[in-house]
Scaffold this motif. Structure first.
Motif, PDB file in Angstrom:
ATOM      1  N   ARG A  79     -11.937   8.614  17.218  1.00  0.00           N
ATOM      2  CA  ARG A  79     -11.538   9.995  16.963  1.00  0.00           C
ATOM      3  C   ARG A  79     -10.454  10.080  15.889  1.00  0.00           C
ATOM      4  NH1 ARG A  79     -14.019  13.551  19.651  1.00  0.00           N
ATOM      5  NH2 ARG A  79     -12.457  15.160  19.252  1.00  0.00           N
ATOM      6  N   HIS A  80     -10.760   9.478  14.726  1.00  0.00           N
ATOM      7  CA  HIS A  80      -9.870   9.571  13.565  1.00  0.00           C
ATOM      8  C   HIS A  80      -9.667  11.045  13.211  1.00  0.00           C
ATOM      9  CE1 HIS A  80     -11.483   5.599  13.611  1.00  0.00           C
ATOM     10  NE2 HIS A  80     -11.139   5.251  12.390  1.00  0.00           N
ATOM     11  N   ASP A  81      -8.429  11.436  12.952  1.00  0.00           N
ATOM     12  CA  ASP A  81      -8.169  12.847  12.678  1.00  0.00           C
ATOM     13  C   ASP A  81      -7.192  13.007  11.519  1.00  0.00           C
ATOM     14  OD1 ASP A  81      -7.860  15.725  12.968  1.00  0.00           O
ATOM     15  OD2 ASP A  81      -8.609  15.498  14.993  1.00  0.00           O
ATOM     16  N   GLY A  82      -6.105  13.768  11.693  1.00  0.00           N
ATOM     17  CA  GLY A  82      -5.186  14.040  10.600  1.00  0.00           C
ATOM     18  C   GLY A  82      -4.585  12.777  10.001  1.00  0.00           C
ATOM     19  N   MET A  83      -4.204  12.856   8.721  1.00  0.00           N
ATOM     20  CA  MET A  83      -3.743  11.656   8.018  1.00  0.00           C
ATOM     21  C   MET A  83      -2.917  12.055   6.804  1.00  0.00           C
ATOM     22  SD  MET A  83      -6.186   8.470   6.805  1.00  0.00           S
ATOM     23  CE  MET A  83      -7.174   9.451   5.659  1.00  0.00           C
ATOM     24  N   ALA A  84      -2.018  11.161   6.403  1.00  0.00           N
ATOM     25  CA  ALA A  84      -1.249  11.345   5.171  1.00  0.00           C
ATOM     26  C   ALA A  84      -1.150  10.028   4.442  1.00  0.00           C
ATOM     27  CB  ALA A  84       0.141  11.893   5.461  1.00  0.00           C
ATOM     28  N   ALA A  85      -1.015  10.094   3.106  1.00  0.00           N
ATOM     29  CA  ALA A  85      -0.898   8.903   2.268  1.00  0.00           C
ATOM     30  C   ALA A  85       0.484   8.868   1.625  1.00  0.00           C
ATOM     31  CB  ALA A  85      -1.978   8.909   1.189  1.00  0.00           C
ATOM     32  N   PHE A  86       1.085   7.688   1.634  1.00  0.00           N
ATOM     33  CA  PHE A  86       2.382   7.450   1.010  1.00  0.00           C
ATOM     34  C   PHE A  86       2.232   6.294   0.021  1.00  0.00           C
ATOM     35  CE2 PHE A  86       2.974   9.158   5.226  1.00  0.00           C
ATOM     36  CZ  PHE A  86       3.967  10.098   5.088  1.00  0.00           C
ATOM     37  N   SER A  87       3.088   6.249  -0.984  1.00  0.00           N
ATOM     38  CA  SER A  87       3.002   5.186  -1.975  1.00  0.00           C
ATOM     39  C   SER A  87       3.395   3.854  -1.348  1.00  0.00           C
ATOM     40  CB  SER A  87       3.903   5.488  -3.175  1.00  0.00           C
ATOM     41  OG  SER A  87       5.250   5.613  -2.763  1.00  0.00           O
ATOM     42  N   GLY A  88       2.640   2.804  -1.690  1.00  0.00           N
ATOM     43  CA  GLY A  88       2.918   1.455  -1.230  1.00  0.00           C
ATOM     44  C   GLY A  88       3.106   0.535  -2.415  1.00  0.00           C
ATOM     45  N   PRO A  89       3.412  -0.727  -2.179  1.00  0.00           N
ATOM     46  CA  PRO A  89       3.611  -1.671  -3.286  1.00  0.00           C
ATOM     47  C   PRO A  89       2.325  -1.949  -4.048  1.00  0.00           C
ATOM     48  CG  PRO A  89       3.673  -2.798  -1.161  1.00  0.00           C
ATOM     49  CD  PRO A  89       3.628  -1.350  -0.865  1.00  0.00           C
ATOM     50  N   LYS A  90       2.468  -2.218  -5.346  1.00  0.00           N
ATOM     51  CA  LYS A  90       1.352  -2.649  -6.198  1.00  0.00           C
ATOM     52  C   LYS A  90       0.174  -1.680  -6.157  1.00  0.00           C
ATOM     53  CE  LYS A  90       2.544  -7.538  -5.747  1.00  0.00           C
ATOM     54  NZ  LYS A  90       2.100  -8.893  -5.335  1.00  0.00           N
ATOM     55  N   ASP A  91       0.457  -0.393  -6.387  1.00  0.00           N
ATOM     56  CA  ASP A  91      -0.566   0.652  -6.466  1.00  0.00           C
ATOM     57  C   ASP A  91      -1.339   0.853  -5.167  1.00  0.00           C
ATOM     58  OD1 ASP A  91      -0.022   1.353  -9.112  1.00  0.00           O
ATOM     59  OD2 ASP A  91      -1.372  -0.183  -9.901  1.00  0.00           O
ATOM     60  N   SER A  92      -0.845   0.344  -4.067  1.00  0.00           N
ATOM     61  CA  SER A  92      -1.531   0.560  -2.802  1.00  0.00           C
ATOM     62  C   SER A  92      -1.062   1.871  -2.176  1.00  0.00           C
ATOM     63  CB  SER A  92      -1.262  -0.603  -1.838  1.00  0.00           C
ATOM     64  OG  SER A  92       0.110  -0.637  -1.471  1.00  0.00           O
ATOM     65  N   ALA A  93      -1.776   2.296  -1.141  1.00  0.00           N
ATOM     66  CA  ALA A  93      -1.397   3.477  -0.373  1.00  0.00           C
ATOM     67  C   ALA A  93      -1.128   3.062   1.063  1.00  0.00           C
ATOM     68  CB  ALA A  93      -2.502   4.524  -0.416  1.00  0.00           C
ATOM     69  N   ILE A  94      -0.132   3.678   1.666  1.00  0.00           N
ATOM     70  CA  ILE A  94       0.131   3.489   3.088  1.00  0.00           C
ATOM     71  C   ILE A  94      -0.352   4.748   3.797  1.00  0.00           C
ATOM     72  CG2 ILE A  94       1.883   3.149   4.862  1.00  0.00           C
ATOM     73  CD1 ILE A  94       3.548   1.670   2.757  1.00  0.00           C
ATOM     74  N   LEU A  95      -1.347   4.588   4.640  1.00  0.00           N
ATOM     75  CA  LEU A  95      -1.934   5.699   5.374  1.00  0.00           C
ATOM     76  C   LEU A  95      -1.425   5.689   6.812  1.00  0.00           C
ATOM     77  CD1 LEU A  95      -5.680   5.309   4.270  1.00  0.00           C
ATOM     78  CD2 LEU A  95      -3.921   6.738   3.202  1.00  0.00           C
ATOM     79  N   ILE A  96      -0.990   6.843   7.286  1.00  0.00           N
ATOM     80  CA  ILE A  96      -0.708   7.017   8.711  1.00  0.00           C
ATOM     81  C   ILE A  96      -1.751   7.989   9.247  1.00  0.00           C
ATOM     82  CG2 ILE A  96       0.970   7.613  10.479  1.00  0.00           C
ATOM     83  CD1 ILE A  96       3.187   6.959   8.571  1.00  0.00           C
ATOM     84  N   ARG A  97      -2.491   7.536  10.251  1.00  0.00           N
ATOM     85  CA  ARG A  97      -3.709   8.229  10.698  1.00  0.00           C
ATOM     86  C   ARG A  97      -3.652   8.518  12.194  1.00  0.00           C
ATOM     87  NH1 ARG A  97      -8.656   4.408  10.019  1.00  0.00           N
ATOM     88  NH2 ARG A  97      -7.666   3.472  11.849  1.00  0.00           N
ATOM     89  N   ASN A  98      -3.989   9.742  12.561  1.00  0.00           N
ATOM     90  CA  ASN A  98      -4.031  10.152  13.960  1.00  0.00           C
ATOM     91  C   ASN A  98      -5.323   9.708  14.639  1.00  0.00           C
ATOM     92  OD1 ASN A  98      -1.589  11.457  13.823  1.00  0.00           O
ATOM     93  ND2 ASN A  98      -2.397  13.488  14.249  1.00  0.00           N
ATOM     94  N   HIS A  99      -5.238   9.577  15.978  1.00  0.00           N
ATOM     95  CA  HIS A  99      -6.418   9.337  16.810  1.00  0.00           C
ATOM     96  C   HIS A  99      -6.372  10.347  17.957  1.00  0.00           C
ATOM     97  CE1 HIS A  99      -7.565   5.649  14.708  1.00  0.00           C
ATOM     98  NE2 HIS A  99      -6.268   5.434  14.604  1.00  0.00           N
ATOM     99  N   GLU A 100      -7.320  11.281  17.939  1.00  0.00           N
ATOM    100  CA  GLU A 100      -7.312  12.418  18.866  1.00  0.00           C
ATOM    101  C   GLU A 100      -8.043  12.051  20.166  1.00  0.00           C
ATOM    102  OE1 GLU A 100      -8.208  17.234  18.749  1.00  0.00           O
ATOM    103  OE2 GLU A 100      -9.513  15.847  17.698  1.00  0.00           O
ATOM    104  N   VAL A 101      -7.479  11.113  20.895  1.00  0.00           N
ATOM    105  CA  VAL A 101      -8.090  10.641  22.137  1.00  0.00           C
ATOM    106  C   VAL A 101      -7.442  11.371  23.315  1.00  0.00           C
ATOM    107  CG1 VAL A 101      -8.562   8.640  23.596  1.00  0.00           C
ATOM    108  CG2 VAL A 101      -8.550   8.398  21.094  1.00  0.00           C
ATOM    109  N   ASN A 102      -8.270  11.931  24.182  1.00  0.00           N
ATOM    110  CA  ASN A 102      -7.790  12.682  25.335  1.00  0.00           C
ATOM    111  C   ASN A 102      -7.997  11.869  26.618  1.00  0.00           C
ATOM    112  OD1 ASN A 102      -6.698  14.844  26.717  1.00  0.00           O
ATOM    113  ND2 ASN A 102      -8.595  16.021  26.805  1.00  0.00           N
ATOM    114  N   GLY A 103      -7.324  12.284  27.681  1.00  0.00           N
ATOM    115  CA  GLY A 103      -7.563  11.714  28.997  1.00  0.00           C
ATOM    116  C   GLY A 103      -6.744  10.475  29.308  1.00  0.00           C
TER     117      GLY A 103
END
Length: 468
Positions: A79-103
């Motif tokens: 249940r991958h959901d909302g996400m944002a990208a931040f700058s990382g080293p050497k042209d990479s991206a750091i992604l922080i990603r939600n998981h919409e798991v219930n229960g």
């Protein structure tokens, strides 16, 4: 803010805001201007399977699907959901990603670090290349629940939102899970820093309600938050921390929670169809008890309205299913997924709100609220959800519709166009786009598909050819 900086900001937002606000008059009649051309099936560079339809010249790679392994060997939740990208080293991206798991399904990752070891939602953090190749990945917040969306913060952090008020003090929700198995209350926002471990401490003063998204205003330090209450009215909130988060280096609890109201019109119903470019002057009403204490395990339907009902009793405006939100040049754009009038020939969706979607624009510096766009029919825009903005100010809308789901662009002049279509998944008709976010420099659009086996995507190509 000094006067010169204020005037500069006003000039920066006046043109783009005015253009988008006129979009309702366009009605989406010509959904091609500013787009990238006809969509065609494109094979995934990961394995050659067609998962997306894109314009000519665009390519993509999927990565980090549910059930695969993080770098530490633990399993990637679904249940991958909302996400944002931040700058990382050497042209990479750091992604922080939600998981919409219930229960009460148990926490993923290290349960010793979990906010609630019985809850299965949270976030993962990944370092990836511009072409979707995973360099490193792992859990970053666990033991939370129904982490739907959130928002990137200027101090290099992601704020993740729980879209529920489940807990041992509340009767079981619609999913059939047993809330008595939970060890902590849910329904809060959590800070997830890019470069250090999350504390898993909820910001209780920002409210206990079904949070969806957060948009941060760096000039004031305010956090604007949406509420996705499927069966009941939703509200648009702001949280005023006790200290500017950029100065504090983190988000502090103990601030003030407020809800938007239309000036001179108590409980104004904005969930219904609006005139093109409808404009309202607004005020904010205080929420006296943002983190209510429940006794006797009230019904979930009562608990989920406890905060929003306070705001509406004080005159707050009514919206339908507020979901994605993004801050861009002094304006918070936010999505009402089922707002608007039901078009002829369209079947009204279930839940609160019978339209096919609205996009609202709130000017943080003037307090003015305007309708940026209202879907005239499902074929043009069908239940928009998450939203992000390109460097040119064009909005990227993730659909959560009943049929084919698209990524659609909404330009500053009010034109809407198709950019990407999800290849139907035969055994998963509920699959949808979520979490669109542009990586550093705008080279790559990262996006998730929430499905039975969710996965993330990196999309790149000739952006200069259109208006993203």
């Amino acid at each position: 803010m000094d006067r010169r900086r204020f005037i500069t900001n006003v000039i920066a937002v006046a043109g783009p805001f005015a253009g988008v606000a006129c979009a309702g008059a366009q009605g989406g009649v010509k959904p091609v201007q500013g787009g990238y051309g006809r969509l065609r099936p494109v094979p995934d560079l990961r394995d050659g399977k067609v998962r997306l339809h894109l314009p000519e010249g665009f390519r993509y790679r999927s990565f980090s699907a549910a059930g695969e392994k993080f770098s530490d060997g633990s399993a990637v939740p679904g249940r991958h959901d909302g996400m944002a990208a931040f700058s990382g080293p050497k042209d990479s991206a750091i992604l922080i990603r939600n998981h919409e798991v219930n229960g009460p399904v148990g926490a993923f990752g290290d349960k010793a670090k979990a906010y609630d070891p019985m809850a299965g939602g949270g976030t993962s953090t990944l370092r990836v290349t511009r072409y979707g190749e995973v360099i490193q990945s792992g859990p970053s917040l666990n033991g939370t629940m129904m982490n739907c969306s959130g928002g990137p913060m200027a101090w290099r952090a992601w704020v993740s939102c729980e879209e529920t008020v489940n807990g041992p003090d509340v009767a079981d929700d619609f999913s059939g899970g047993d809330n008595s198995k939970l060890t902590r209350k849910h329904g809060y926002i959590f800070e997830v820093p890019v470069n250090r471990a999350a504390t898993a401490r909820p910001i209780r003063s920002a409210g206990r309600f079904p949070h969806e998204s957060v948009a941060f205003d760096p000039s004031t330090g305010a956090l604007y938050m949406t509420e996705d209450n499927f069966s009941f009215p939703s509200g648009f909130y702001r949280y005023l921390p006790p200290k500017h988060p950029v100065q504090a280096g983190r988000l502090l609890d103990g601030g003030r929670l407020q809800m938007l109201a239309v000036k001179g019109a108590k409980r104004k119903d904005l969930s219904v169809g609006q005139r093109p470019a409808a404009t309202y002057e607004t005020v904010w009403v205080d929420i006296e008890d943002p983190d209510p204490t429940f006794t006797g395990r009230p019904a979930y339907d009562d608990a989920v309205q406890a905060v929003g009902r306070q705001g509406r009793e004080a005159g707050a405006a009514v919206f339908s299913r507020l979901e994605g939100a993004v801050f861009h040049q002094g304006v918070v754009y936010f999505v009402s997924t089922q707002g608007g009038a039901t078009a002829a020939g369209d079947t009204p969706p279930s839940g609160f709100g019978k339209g096919r979607g609205q996009v609202w624009a709130y000017e943080t510096w003037s307090g003015r609220l305007r309708l940026a766009y209202e879907s005239p029919r499902s074929a043009v825009l069908d239940l928009p959800d998450n939203v992000t903005a390109s460097r040119r100010g064009t909005l990227v809308l993730c659909e959560d519709g009943d049929g084919d789901n698209y990524l659609r662009g909404l330009t500053k002049s009010g034109q809407i166009f198709d950019f990407c279509r999800l290849e139907p998944i035969p055994d998963d008709p509920g699959a949808e786009f979520a979490g669109s976010t542009f990586g550093p420099g705008g080279h790559t659009l990262y996006v998730n598909v929430q499905a039975k086996q969710g996965r993330s995507f990196a999309i790149w190509g000739p952006w200069e050819r259109g208006l993203f």
